[in-house]
Design a protein around this motif. Structure first.
Motif, PDB file in Angstrom:
ATOM      1  N   LYS A  11       0.836  -1.209   0.000  1.00 15.60           N
ATOM      2  CA  LYS A  11       0.000   0.000   0.000  1.00 15.60           C
ATOM      3  C   LYS A  11       0.866   1.253   0.000  1.00 15.60           C
ATOM      4  CE  LYS A  11      -3.753   0.097   2.561  1.00 15.60           C
ATOM      5  NZ  LYS A  11      -4.680  -0.071   3.718  1.00 15.60           N
ATOM      6  N   LEU A  12       1.944   1.228   0.780  1.00 24.10           N
ATOM      7  CA  LEU A  12       2.836   2.392   0.839  1.00 24.10           C
ATOM      8  C   LEU A  12       3.549   2.596  -0.494  1.00 24.10           C
ATOM      9  CD1 LEU A  12       3.689   4.596   2.771  1.00 24.10           C
ATOM     10  CD2 LEU A  12       5.597   3.168   3.512  1.00 24.10           C
ATOM     11  N   LYS A  13       3.946   1.507  -1.140  1.00 27.09           N
ATOM     12  CA  LYS A  13       4.580   1.602  -2.459  1.00 27.09           C
ATOM     13  C   LYS A  13       3.618   2.244  -3.463  1.00 27.09           C
ATOM     14  CE  LYS A  13       7.873  -2.254  -2.279  1.00 27.09           C
ATOM     15  NZ  LYS A  13       8.206  -3.589  -2.828  1.00 27.09           N
ATOM     16  N   ILE A  14       2.375   1.813  -3.416  1.00 28.80           N
ATOM     17  CA  ILE A  14       1.370   2.347  -4.323  1.00 28.80           C
ATOM     18  C   ILE A  14       1.148   3.837  -4.053  1.00 28.80           C
ATOM     19  CG2 ILE A  14      -1.097   2.294  -4.920  1.00 28.80           C
ATOM     20  CD1 ILE A  14      -0.963  -0.780  -4.433  1.00 28.80           C
ATOM     21  N   LEU A  15       1.039   4.196  -2.781  1.00 23.74           N
ATOM     22  CA  LEU A  15       0.806   5.594  -2.423  1.00 23.74           C
ATOM     23  C   LEU A  15       1.975   6.485  -2.819  1.00 23.74           C
ATOM     24  CD1 LEU A  15      -0.886   5.163   1.077  1.00 23.74           C
ATOM     25  CD2 LEU A  15      -1.956   5.979  -1.025  1.00 23.74           C
ATOM     26  N   ASN A  16       3.196   6.031  -2.579  1.00 25.82           N
ATOM     27  CA  ASN A  16       4.374   6.830  -2.954  1.00 25.82           C
ATOM     28  C   ASN A  16       4.457   7.005  -4.466  1.00 25.82           C
ATOM     29  OD1 ASN A  16       5.675   7.589  -0.504  1.00 25.82           O
ATOM     30  ND2 ASN A  16       6.329   5.487  -0.203  1.00 25.82           N
ATOM     31  N   VAL A  56      -7.180   5.951  -3.975  1.00 27.63           N
ATOM     32  CA  VAL A  56      -5.728   6.122  -3.780  1.00 27.63           C
ATOM     33  C   VAL A  56      -5.443   7.604  -3.564  1.00 27.63           C
ATOM     34  CG1 VAL A  56      -3.452   5.981  -4.884  1.00 27.63           C
ATOM     35  CG2 VAL A  56      -5.087   4.110  -5.164  1.00 27.63           C
ATOM     36  N   PHE A  57      -6.089   8.441  -4.338  1.00 25.52           N
ATOM     37  CA  PHE A  57      -5.900   9.890  -4.241  1.00 25.52           C
ATOM     38  C   PHE A  57      -6.236  10.383  -2.836  1.00 25.52           C
ATOM     39  CE2 PHE A  57      -7.596  14.185  -4.446  1.00 25.52           C
ATOM     40  CZ  PHE A  57      -6.603  14.856  -5.137  1.00 25.52           C
ATOM     41  N   TYR A  58      -7.402  10.015  -2.325  1.00 24.26           N
ATOM     42  CA  TYR A  58      -7.803  10.479  -0.990  1.00 24.26           C
ATOM     43  C   TYR A  58      -6.910   9.892   0.092  1.00 24.26           C
ATOM     44  CZ  TYR A  58     -12.003  12.038  -3.430  1.00 24.26           C
ATOM     45  OH  TYR A  58     -12.869  12.656  -4.291  1.00 24.26           O
ATOM     46  N   PHE A  61      -3.765  11.949   1.174  1.00 20.41           N
ATOM     47  CA  PHE A  61      -3.918  13.019   2.158  1.00 20.41           C
ATOM     48  C   PHE A  61      -4.203  12.464   3.550  1.00 20.41           C
ATOM     49  CE2 PHE A  61      -4.444  15.121  -1.856  1.00 20.41           C
ATOM     50  CZ  PHE A  61      -3.825  16.351  -1.671  1.00 20.41           C
ATOM     51  N   GLU A  62      -4.886  11.328   3.607  1.00 23.40           N
ATOM     52  CA  GLU A  62      -5.165  10.715   4.903  1.00 23.40           C
ATOM     53  C   GLU A  62      -3.915  10.073   5.484  1.00 23.40           C
ATOM     54  OE1 GLU A  62      -8.222   8.128   3.626  1.00 23.40           O
ATOM     55  OE2 GLU A  62      -9.797   9.651   3.645  1.00 23.40           O
ATOM     56  N   THR A  63      -3.014   9.598   4.610  1.00 24.64           N
ATOM     57  CA  THR A  63      -1.816   8.893   5.058  1.00 24.64           C
ATOM     58  C   THR A  63      -0.664   9.829   5.371  1.00 24.64           C
ATOM     59  OG1 THR A  63      -2.422   6.962   3.726  1.00 24.64           O
ATOM     60  CG2 THR A  63      -0.120   7.112   4.452  1.00 24.64           C
ATOM     61  N   PHE A  64      -0.432  10.799   4.497  1.00 22.01           N
ATOM     62  CA  PHE A  64       0.755  11.646   4.631  1.00 22.01           C
ATOM     63  C   PHE A  64       0.491  12.980   5.331  1.00 22.01           C
ATOM     64  CE2 PHE A  64       1.733   8.989   0.854  1.00 22.01           C
ATOM     65  CZ  PHE A  64       2.860   8.358   1.353  1.00 22.01           C
ATOM     66  N   ALA A  65      -0.774  13.298   5.559  1.00 17.50           N
ATOM     67  CA  ALA A  65      -1.088  14.552   6.243  1.00 17.50           C
ATOM     68  C   ALA A  65      -0.613  14.490   7.696  1.00 17.50           C
ATOM     69  CB  ALA A  65      -2.581  14.817   6.191  1.00 17.50           C
ATOM     70  N   PRO A 112     -13.600  17.923  -9.123  1.00 22.62           N
ATOM     71  CA  PRO A 112     -14.711  17.319  -8.368  1.00 22.62           C
ATOM     72  C   PRO A 112     -14.247  16.652  -7.080  1.00 22.62           C
ATOM     73  CG  PRO A 112     -14.165  15.994 -10.305  1.00 22.62           C
ATOM     74  CD  PRO A 112     -13.397  17.274 -10.431  1.00 22.62           C
ATOM     75  N   ARG A 113     -12.946  16.526  -6.893  1.00 22.31           N
ATOM     76  CA  ARG A 113     -12.412  15.903  -5.672  1.00 22.31           C
ATOM     77  C   ARG A 113     -12.218  16.910  -4.532  1.00 22.31           C
ATOM     78  NH1 ARG A 113     -10.583  13.996 -10.148  1.00 22.31           N
ATOM     79  NH2 ARG A 113      -9.050  15.660 -10.366  1.00 22.31           N
ATOM     80  N   LEU A 114     -12.411  18.196  -4.853  1.00 21.41           N
ATOM     81  CA  LEU A 114     -12.163  19.234  -3.851  1.00 21.41           C
ATOM     82  C   LEU A 114     -13.068  19.113  -2.627  1.00 21.41           C
ATOM     83  CD1 LEU A 114     -11.444  22.700  -5.507  1.00 21.41           C
ATOM     84  CD2 LEU A 114      -9.955  21.300  -4.064  1.00 21.41           C
ATOM     85  N   GLU A 115     -14.312  18.737  -2.842  1.00 19.94           N
ATOM     86  CA  GLU A 115     -15.247  18.652  -1.719  1.00 19.94           C
ATOM     87  C   GLU A 115     -14.752  17.651  -0.675  1.00 19.94           C
ATOM     88  OE1 GLU A 115     -19.978  17.762  -0.800  1.00 19.94           O
ATOM     89  OE2 GLU A 115     -19.283  18.009  -2.868  1.00 19.94           O
ATOM     90  N   LYS A 116     -14.254  16.508  -1.141  1.00 18.68           N
ATOM     91  CA  LYS A 116     -13.718  15.501  -0.217  1.00 18.68           C
ATOM     92  C   LYS A 116     -12.441  16.016   0.438  1.00 18.68           C
ATOM     93  CE  LYS A 116     -13.378  11.266   1.553  1.00 18.68           C
ATOM     94  NZ  LYS A 116     -13.213  10.072   0.710  1.00 18.68           N
TER      95      LYS A 116
END
Length: 204
Positions: A11-16, A56-58, A61-65, A112-116
């Motif tokens: 999962k971390l490889k995919i996110l990076n 993956v996009f969201y 921000f949840e992982t690296f924030a 359209p992803r801004l709201e999330k």
């Protein structure tokens, strides 16, 4: 490696990989296959772990924030709170330039992803508003519109960064004048803080 640890590693490889590609190509310009190729994992693993590219996009921000995105301030000393707020965001910007670049793209495109995304960082901007209002009430800050001042500060924090686009302006500077990474970090924090505090005529 245990299956659970293997799953976290994948999962971390995919996110990076996604963070790198989204920052460079944008969300729309990046495919799941490109993410998997960059991560060196099987194509099906994005769906298995995340359910698709948007998740993956969201998850980025949840992982690296950092934790400060949901921090709450005491508001007893608004100047100190604002200094801490600006410092933490400036350091975050330096530590995660790709994430900031992605955020910039999303804001500029009004995607359209801004709201999330807003729901993820809502607490941060709300705290900024509360700090400003507390400072104005205590006579420490001077500004006319809270809404415009929040936009001004967010714009400074999110969109001001060193860019190679302006490098030709400084081509006469010698390499010996270039600051170290630590000096740059300190300078960015200090200059950003000073710029914002001067903008609201802070009475320190």
């Amino acid at each position: 490696m245990k299956p659970e640890a293997q799953g976290k590693d994948v999962k971390l490889k995919i996110l990076n990989a996604a963070k790198k590609l989204f920052a460079k190509k944008g969300f729309e310009g990046t495919t799941v296959r490109q993410i998997c190729d960059e991560a060196g994992v099987a194509l099906a693993l994005v769906s298995y772990h995340f359910g698709g590219k948007e998740n993956v996009f969201y998850a980025l921000f949840e992982t690296f924030a950092p934790a400060f995105l949901v921090a709450e301030y005491e508001l007893e000393d608004p100047v100190h709170d604002l200094q801490a707020f600006v410092r933490e965001f400036a350091l975050f910007r330096l530590a995660e330039p790709e994430l900031i670049n992605i955020l910039q793209q999303e804001v500029m495109m009004e995607s359209p992803r801004l709201e999330k995304l807003q729901s993820i960082i809502y607490v941060l901007w709300r705290q900024l508003r509360l700090i400003l209002e507390a400072g104005k009430t205590k006579g420490q800050f001077e500004f006319d519109s809270t809404r415009h001042t929040v936009h001004f500060i967010v714009g400074t924090l999110v969109f001001s960064r060193s860019s190679p686009f302006l490098d030709p302006v400084f081509q006469d500077e010698h390499e010996s004048n270039q600051p170290t990474a630590a000096e740059t970090e300190k300078m960015v924090v200090e200059l950003t803080t000073k710029f914002i505090l001067n903008g609201i005529k802070s009475k320190i």
